[in-house]
Write a protein that holds these residues in place. Structure first.
Motif, mmCIF file in Angstrom:
data_model
loop_
_atom_site.group_PDB
_atom_site.id
_atom_site.type_symbol
_atom_site.label_atom_id
_atom_site.label_comp_id
_atom_site.label_asym_id
_atom_site.label_seq_id
_atom_site.Cartn_x
_atom_site.Cartn_y
_atom_site.Cartn_z
ATOM 1 N N CYS A 80 6.140 -11.673 5.654
ATOM 2 C CA CYS A 80 5.949 -10.992 4.376
ATOM 3 C C CYS A 80 6.551 -11.849 3.272
ATOM 4 C CB CYS A 80 6.593 -9.606 4.387
ATOM 5 S SG CYS A 80 5.770 -8.453 5.505
ATOM 6 N N VAL A 81 6.049 -11.678 2.049
ATOM 7 C CA VAL A 81 6.452 -12.566 0.963
ATOM 8 C C VAL A 81 7.658 -12.052 0.180
ATOM 9 C CG1 VAL A 81 4.179 -13.627 0.702
ATOM 10 C CG2 VAL A 81 4.692 -11.497 -0.515
ATOM 11 N N SER A 82 8.133 -10.857 0.509
ATOM 12 C CA SER A 82 9.330 -10.325 -0.136
ATOM 13 C C SER A 82 9.937 -9.275 0.781
ATOM 14 C CB SER A 82 9.009 -9.703 -1.504
ATOM 15 O OG SER A 82 8.181 -8.561 -1.344
ATOM 16 N N HIS A 83 11.202 -8.919 0.522
ATOM 17 C CA HIS A 83 11.853 -7.898 1.343
ATOM 18 C C HIS A 83 11.206 -6.529 1.127
ATOM 19 C CE1 HIS A 83 14.906 -11.116 1.431
ATOM 20 N NE2 HIS A 83 15.208 -10.604 2.607
ATOM 21 N N THR A 84 10.764 -6.275 -0.092
ATOM 22 C CA THR A 84 10.042 -5.031 -0.363
ATOM 23 C C THR A 84 8.757 -4.982 0.439
ATOM 24 O OG1 THR A 84 10.941 -4.939 -2.609
ATOM 25 C CG2 THR A 84 8.968 -3.639 -2.175
ATOM 26 N N SER A 85 8.057 -6.116 0.504
ATOM 27 C CA SER A 85 6.823 -6.200 1.277
ATOM 28 C C SER A 85 7.098 -6.000 2.763
ATOM 29 C CB SER A 85 6.153 -7.565 1.044
ATOM 30 O OG SER A 85 5.008 -7.704 1.857
ATOM 31 N N LYS A 86 8.206 -6.541 3.264
ATOM 32 C CA LYS A 86 8.559 -6.355 4.682
ATOM 33 C C LYS A 86 8.778 -4.887 5.002
ATOM 34 C CE LYS A 86 12.026 -7.330 8.219
ATOM 35 N NZ LYS A 86 13.187 -8.149 8.661
ATOM 36 N N GLU A 87 9.551 -4.208 4.166
ATOM 37 C CA GLU A 87 9.807 -2.783 4.389
ATOM 38 C C GLU A 87 8.500 -1.999 4.393
ATOM 39 O OE1 GLU A 87 12.312 0.914 2.335
ATOM 40 O OE2 GLU A 87 12.462 -1.111 1.522
ATOM 41 N N ASN A 88 7.606 -2.322 3.455
ATOM 42 C CA ASN A 88 6.320 -1.647 3.365
ATOM 43 C C ASN A 88 5.469 -1.899 4.610
ATOM 44 O OD1 ASN A 88 3.228 -1.907 2.231
ATOM 45 N ND2 ASN A 88 4.344 -0.242 1.234
ATOM 46 N N THR A 89 5.436 -3.159 5.067
ATOM 47 C CA THR A 89 4.623 -3.522 6.233
ATOM 48 C C THR A 89 5.145 -2.869 7.500
ATOM 49 O OG1 THR A 89 4.001 -5.638 5.244
ATOM 50 C CG2 THR A 89 3.783 -5.449 7.623
ATOM 51 N N VAL A 90 6.461 -2.855 7.690
ATOM 52 C CA VAL A 90 7.053 -2.250 8.885
ATOM 53 C C VAL A 90 6.740 -0.756 8.938
ATOM 54 C CG1 VAL A 90 9.240 -1.643 9.992
ATOM 55 C CG2 VAL A 90 8.872 -3.970 9.178
ATOM 56 N N LEU A 91 6.839 -0.076 7.795
ATOM 57 C CA LEU A 91 6.558 1.358 7.757
ATOM 58 C C LEU A 91 5.078 1.640 7.997
ATOM 59 C CD1 LEU A 91 8.768 2.457 4.713
ATOM 60 C CD2 LEU A 91 9.158 2.982 7.127
ATOM 61 N N TYR B 86 0.837 -1.185 0.000
ATOM 62 C CA TYR B 86 0.000 0.000 0.000
ATOM 63 C C TYR B 86 0.881 1.248 0.000
ATOM 64 C CZ TYR B 86 -4.395 -2.451 0.914
ATOM 65 O OH TYR B 86 -5.506 -3.248 0.801
ATOM 66 N N GLY B 87 0.325 2.336 -0.505
ATOM 67 C CA GLY B 87 1.048 3.600 -0.537
ATOM 68 C C GLY B 87 0.891 4.359 0.764
ATOM 69 N N PHE B 88 1.337 5.609 0.747
ATOM 70 C CA PHE B 88 1.305 6.431 1.949
ATOM 71 C C PHE B 88 0.723 7.822 1.690
ATOM 72 C CE2 PHE B 88 4.808 3.446 2.260
ATOM 73 C CZ PHE B 88 4.653 2.918 3.536
ATOM 74 N N SER B 89 0.363 8.122 0.444
ATOM 75 C CA SER B 89 -0.012 9.491 0.106
ATOM 76 C C SER B 89 -1.510 9.717 -0.051
ATOM 77 C CB SER B 89 0.704 9.925 -1.184
ATOM 78 O OG SER B 89 0.411 9.016 -2.235
ATOM 79 N N ASP B 90 -2.228 8.770 -0.675
ATOM 80 C CA ASP B 90 -3.654 8.994 -0.916
ATOM 81 C C ASP B 90 -4.470 8.696 0.341
ATOM 82 O OD1 ASP B 90 -4.940 5.967 -1.562
ATOM 83 O OD2 ASP B 90 -2.779 6.195 -1.882
#
Length: 369
Positions: free
Chosen positions: A83-94, A57-61
């Protein structure tokens, strides 16, 4: 020493007969966990909760901001997360504010026994590009409307097979009519998961045009069938396949057309059987199940906090939101106690443990092959 038994409840928004990536993940993971021998309410009842995130998910809208606040509330008291990827982990943590050490990366996998290359490969006198996707904005259906006519114009021997349904299907139908591509763009509509392989093995290249993607199981299925993949460089997609099995492009029509042209030139070097064997080694559900079990073991070791300790976590979710979440959890706790009085737990029949026939490691290996 006896191995600890896990009694696991899988919770998802959707399941059978709606089979997408998440639903297949739950099904195959559950099957493999058996062979190894709703979040908020679960914690209220004293269960450990492991949350698996398949989304970005994004953070702006406004919609994303509200969803992220809901996620922060939902995961405030979670035991562990996957999470299913490292990108997904970073997104979920944030998005959730979870400590990174509580979030683990375990990729999806593919049933390589189900997704095998064709015994007789399709002729390369005609290049067939396969698209299997929900025809919605998030999956880049609008990109397909611009990419397909350009590729057909540049390569007279290219044909497209599009499987999937959704609100954007009308735009693809209109594009086909406008450019007179009825004989070069085949629209299959919704494809049952059991028939996905038969569609994949009729092609040479798999095209994924997603605008956001945490992982993309469809890419694994296509690669397991021996198809060279062209995909947008979004989310966790760059982590999925080795560089020689996928060609990445920006989510731009011109860049995607160039990537498809590059894929066409690479086809003579592609060996579907070699690709299939590599996928069998890279991704299998038994490995995913073993790694998931480790996370479950860690969750069981988390201390079981009392109500006051749990409620304090929700207060940190925001100045006003924290107080609202605090009240919601109190109501949830009181509702659970009311249900306990109405129907005590000791009066509810427990489900007996499932006993499976013994399966040797050799038999399990043969089954996956």
């Amino acid at each position: 020493m006896d191995r600890k038994k896990h009694r696991i409840m899988m919770v998802s928004d959707f399941f059978y007969p709606n089979f997408g990536g998440v639903e297949n993940h739950i099904y195959y993971l559950s099957q493999c966990l058996l062979k190894l021998g709703p979040l908020m309410h679960s914690r209220t009842m004293g269960y450990r909760v492991v949350f698996t995130d398949h989304s970005l998910y994004g953070f702006s809208d406004a919609g994303s901001i509200h969803m992220n606040k809901v996620l922060q509330f939902t995961l405030a008291d979670v035991s562990q997360a996957i999470c299913v990827s490292h990108t997904s982990k970073e997104n979920t943590v944030l998005r959730s504010g979870l400590p990174p050490e509580k979030v683990f990366v375990i990729p999806n996998a593919v049933d390589t026994a189900m997704f095998k290359p064709a015994v007789v490969q399709p002729s390369r006198s005609e290049i067939v590009i396969v698209v299997i996707s929900r025809l919605v904005y998030r999956k880049g259906a609008d990109l397909l409307v611009e990419v397909i006519p350009d590729v057909c114009r540049l390569h007279p021997n290219v044909r497209f097979i599009v499987g999937g349904d959704g609100p954007k299907r009308v735009r693809l139908e209109e594009m086909r009519e406008k450019h007179s591509l009825q004989d070069r763009v085949e629209m299959l509509g919704a494809v049952p998961h059991a028939q996905v392989r038969s569609v994949l093995i009729s092609g040479h290249i798999f095209l994924n045009s997603s605008l956001t993607e945490a992982f993309c199981i469809a890419i694994l299925e296509a690669a397991s069938c021996g198809l060279l993949t062209v995909s947008t460089r979004v989310g966790g997609v760059p982590e999925v396949l080795p560089d020689d099995m996928i060609i990445l492009a920006e989510p731009d029509p011109g860049d995607m057309v160039l990537a498809i042209e590059r894929a066409i030139s690479m086809l003579p070097k592609v060996d579907p059987q070699v690709m299939h064997h590599r996928m069998r080694e890279l991704y299998n559900w038994h490995d995913v199940a073993k790694r998931t079990e480790i996370v479950y073991d860690r969750a069981l070791k988390c201390p079981n906090q009392n109500l006051l300790e749990r409620l304090s976590r929700y207060l940190y979710c925001g100045v006003w939101a924290g107080k609202l979440f605090f009240l919601v959890m109190i109501v949830d706790f009181l509702f659970w106690r009311l249900l306990e009085l109405w129907q005590p737990a000791e009066d509810i029949e427990e489900m007996p443990d499932l006993t499976l026939p013994h399966i040797s490691n050799k038999e399990t290996l043969q089954e996956t092959e």
